[in-house]
Design a protein around this motif. Structure first.
Motif, PDB file in Angstrom:
ATOM      1  N   ASP A  92     -11.280  19.316 -23.269  1.00 59.75           N
ATOM      2  CA  ASP A  92     -12.596  19.893 -23.010  1.00 59.75           C
ATOM      3  C   ASP A  92     -13.654  18.788 -23.037  1.00 59.75           C
ATOM      4  O   ASP A  92     -13.801  18.089 -24.038  1.00 59.75           O
ATOM      5  N   HIS A  99     -26.973  20.936 -22.133  1.00 53.63           N
ATOM      6  CA  HIS A  99     -26.195  21.481 -23.251  1.00 53.63           C
ATOM      7  C   HIS A  99     -26.127  20.456 -24.389  1.00 53.63           C
ATOM      8  O   HIS A  99     -26.307  20.798 -25.565  1.00 53.63           O
ATOM      9  N   CYS A 103     -27.554  21.118 -28.149  1.00 58.01           N
ATOM     10  CA  CYS A 103     -26.638  21.117 -29.305  1.00 58.01           C
ATOM     11  C   CYS A 103     -27.042  20.039 -30.300  1.00 58.01           C
ATOM     12  O   CYS A 103     -26.994  20.255 -31.513  1.00 58.01           O
ATOM     13  N   GLY A 104     -27.429  18.872 -29.794  1.00 60.48           N
ATOM     14  CA  GLY A 104     -27.838  17.769 -30.659  1.00 60.48           C
ATOM     15  C   GLY A 104     -29.057  18.163 -31.485  1.00 60.48           C
ATOM     16  O   GLY A 104     -29.127  17.903 -32.689  1.00 60.48           O
ATOM     17  N   ARG A 108     -28.071  18.348 -35.205  1.00 58.90           N
ATOM     18  CA  ARG A 108     -28.390  17.077 -35.846  1.00 58.90           C
ATOM     19  C   ARG A 108     -29.875  16.761 -35.928  1.00 58.90           C
ATOM     20  O   ARG A 108     -30.266  15.777 -36.530  1.00 58.90           O
ATOM     21  N   TYR A 125     -12.942  16.197 -26.126  1.00 62.71           N
ATOM     22  CA  TYR A 125     -11.972  16.315 -27.217  1.00 62.71           C
ATOM     23  C   TYR A 125     -10.713  16.959 -26.657  1.00 62.71           C
ATOM     24  O   TYR A 125     -10.761  17.638 -25.627  1.00 62.71           O
ATOM     25  N   GLU A 165     -18.652  30.039 -24.363  1.00 59.92           N
ATOM     26  CA  GLU A 165     -19.185  28.876 -23.661  1.00 59.92           C
ATOM     27  C   GLU A 165     -18.846  29.004 -22.184  1.00 59.92           C
ATOM     28  O   GLU A 165     -17.675  29.153 -21.819  1.00 59.92           O
ATOM     29  N   TYR A 210     -16.421  19.977 -38.216  1.00 64.22           N
ATOM     30  CA  TYR A 210     -16.236  19.045 -37.088  1.00 64.22           C
ATOM     31  C   TYR A 210     -16.544  17.580 -37.366  1.00 64.22           C
ATOM     32  O   TYR A 210     -16.201  16.722 -36.560  1.00 64.22           O
ATOM     33  N   LYS A 219     -12.636  26.234 -32.483  1.00 60.87           N
ATOM     34  CA  LYS A 219     -12.506  26.376 -31.037  1.00 60.87           C
ATOM     35  C   LYS A 219     -11.086  26.653 -30.557  1.00 60.87           C
ATOM     36  O   LYS A 219     -10.905  27.088 -29.423  1.00 60.87           O
ATOM     37  N   THR A 316     -19.663  23.066 -21.605  1.00 57.13           N
ATOM     38  CA  THR A 316     -20.624  24.134 -21.323  1.00 57.13           C
ATOM     39  C   THR A 316     -21.616  23.683 -20.255  1.00 57.13           C
ATOM     40  O   THR A 316     -22.160  22.588 -20.336  1.00 57.13           O
TER      41      THR A 316
HETATM   42  O1  LIG Z   1     -24.045  17.477 -30.877  1.00 53.08           O
HETATM   43  C1  LIG Z   1     -23.305  17.822 -31.807  1.00 53.08           C
HETATM   44  O2  LIG Z   1     -23.384  17.361 -32.947  1.00 53.08           O
HETATM   45  C2  LIG Z   1     -22.247  18.804 -31.550  1.00 53.08           C
HETATM   46  C3  LIG Z   1     -22.148  19.464 -30.401  1.00 53.08           C
HETATM   47  C4  LIG Z   1     -21.056  20.356 -30.161  1.00 53.08           C
HETATM   48  O3  LIG Z   1     -20.154  20.459 -30.973  1.00 53.08           O
HETATM   49  C5  LIG Z   1     -21.088  21.144 -28.900  1.00 53.08           C
HETATM   50  C6  LIG Z   1     -19.830  21.854 -28.624  1.00 53.08           C
HETATM   51  O4  LIG Z   1     -19.618  22.980 -29.036  1.00 53.08           O
HETATM   52  C7  LIG Z   1     -18.809  21.125 -27.834  1.00 53.08           C
HETATM   53  C8  LIG Z   1     -18.387  21.925 -26.672  1.00 53.08           C
HETATM   54  O5  LIG Z   1     -19.199  22.104 -25.747  1.00 53.08           O
HETATM   55  O6  LIG Z   1     -17.222  22.408 -26.657  1.00 53.08           O
END
Ligand SMILES: O=C(O)/C=C/C(=O)CC(=O)CC(=O)O
Ligand SMILES: [Ca+2]
Ligand SMILES: [Mg+2]
Length: 382
Positions: A92, A99, A103-104, A108, A125, A165, A210, A219, A316
């Motif tokens: 993935d 996105h 998410c960041g 974070r 990943y 997603e 994570y 996931k 995503t």
């Molecule tokens: O930015 C981060 O710290 C984490 C982002 C994610 O984990 C986004 C996520 O779910 C990955 C994905 O799109 O599968």
């Protein structure tokens, strides 16, 4: 140019007109053996019958038993000249800038929402192929550990932040030998076609587990895909230029033609006992920053081998507008806001919710589509 017509009646809004003949696996009767087929309108053409009747008489498919198999892997492995579910591995990616930024910010904070490496390589990943399921399969709410902010210790229980997603995925064609990377400018020949993909995500489990190695149990409990693989040939009329990349990619990722597809994507949620579903997002495949071919070439550049049927999720696909965000994490900003589903509030998915992804492109008088990728949430194990 006159529109190509079929002798089979196909509704103009059907996702499967003669311009789009997607491949899949089906059973003519519930007790029949699974076999390859091609969808047209509301019908499926049984490729095993066509093959048994000797109607594939070209040099590549004549005498091949690739359509007498319970999956498409043998056909897929013949390569692009021959193709003018059982699945392999699943990876993935994380290739939409919108996105990634959202998410960041959520996970974070505002200092560095997009980390430096992201602009230089398609981050990804390794997912879990064993839990990739076909559209229509129920999704059991996962249980796991979570550690909400402000609480002294983690707890175990059903996920309270279950999410979808909105993604698409490349289904790999012939693949490459271990140690022999795919050249970026040949990468398109390694893509058999695309499907819709829903990377179900338990945000509470994910947020706690994570760091530092990436997504795991948050996931890998289920990933849904749509049943029909749409070929790049069918999508070619909708090809468009991918976003400009700044900084420019390193030479192994620099492609002569940098291509995305203008493909409308929607997510609908249908709560239990509701007659109608509500659209919760409208996005487009053209928003990907890293292209499908860059993802594939990058995956092999260290010598890693891809195999026929491998699934490469795009990540995503969020667009720039708030209404184009591809998951509830972004749409509700991690549960700080609610969405309205015909008057019903939602922050994350509840038991009984059915999530339906769809994707299509409108040509002149016809539609090319992927059908749907759906899944209903059922309660966690007791
Ligand atoms: O930015 C981060 O710290 C984490 C982002 C994610 O984990 C986004 C996520 O779910 C990955 C994905 O799109 O599968
Ligand atoms: Ca994902
Ligand atoms: Mg998943």
């Amino acid at each position: 140019m006159a529109l190509l017509q079929s002798f089979i009646q196909v509704h103009p809004d059907s996702h499967f007109p003669i311009q789009n003949l997607p491949y899949g696996i089906f059973k003519p009767q519930p007790t029949s053996s699974p076999r390859p087929g091609v969808a047209i309108g509301d019908f499926v053409l049984d490729l095993s019958e066509i093959s048994s009747a000797g109607l594939f008489n070209g040099p590549l498919l004549n005498n091949s038993d690739c359509f007498q198999q319970p999956n498409l892997n043998k056909f897929v492995s013949l390569g692009r000249p021959a193709w003018k579910e059982a699945l392999g591995d699943y990876t993935d990616f994380f290739s939409s800038l919108h996105h990634t930024k959202n998410c960041g910010l959520i996970f974070r904070g505002p200092q560095t929402p997009v980390l430096e490496n992201w602009y230089h390589l398609p981050v990804a990943y390794h997912g879990r192929a064993s839990s990739v399921v076909v559209s229509g399969t129920d999704i059991v709410r996962p249980r796991g550990q979570a550690h909400p902010a402000g609480k002294p210790s983690p707890y175990f229980g059903p996920s309270l932040k279950l999410d979808f997603e909105l993604e698409m995925a490349t289904i790999v064609g012939p693949g490459n030998e271990l140690g022999k990377p795919v050249d970026i400018n040949n990468a398109e020949d390694h893509i058999f076609g695309l499907v819709l993909l829903n990377d179900w995500s338990a945000r509470d489990i994910q947020a706690w587990e994570y760091v530092p190695l990436g997504p795991f149990l948050g996931k890998n409990f289920a990933t849904s895909i749509s049943p029909w693989i749409v070929t790049l040939d069918a999508l070619e009329p909708f090809a468009c230029e991918a976003p400009k990349q700044d900084p420019p990619p390193l030479p192994y990722l620099a492609e002569k033609v940098s291509k995305n597809y203008d493909l409308s994507l929607e997510v609908h949620i249908k709560p239990v006992d509701h007659k109608d579903s509500s659209v919760v997002t409208r996005s487009n495949l053209k928003h990907l920053y890293w292209t499908l071919t860059q993802q594939l070439a990058h995956h092999t550049i260290n010598g890693c081998n891809l195999r026929p049927g491998d699934v490469l999720g795009t990540g995503t696909i969020s667009g720039p507008e708030p209404e184009a965000r591809g998951c509830l994490l972004e749409l509700t900003w991690n549960g700080q806001n609610s969405l309205s589903l015909n008057g019903l509030d939602r922050k994350f998915l509840e038991d009984g919710d059915e999530v339906i992804l769809t994707g299509y492109a409108k040509g002149d008088g016809y539609t090319i589509g992927f059908g749907t990728c759906s899944g209903k949430i059922v309660p966690a194990a007791p």
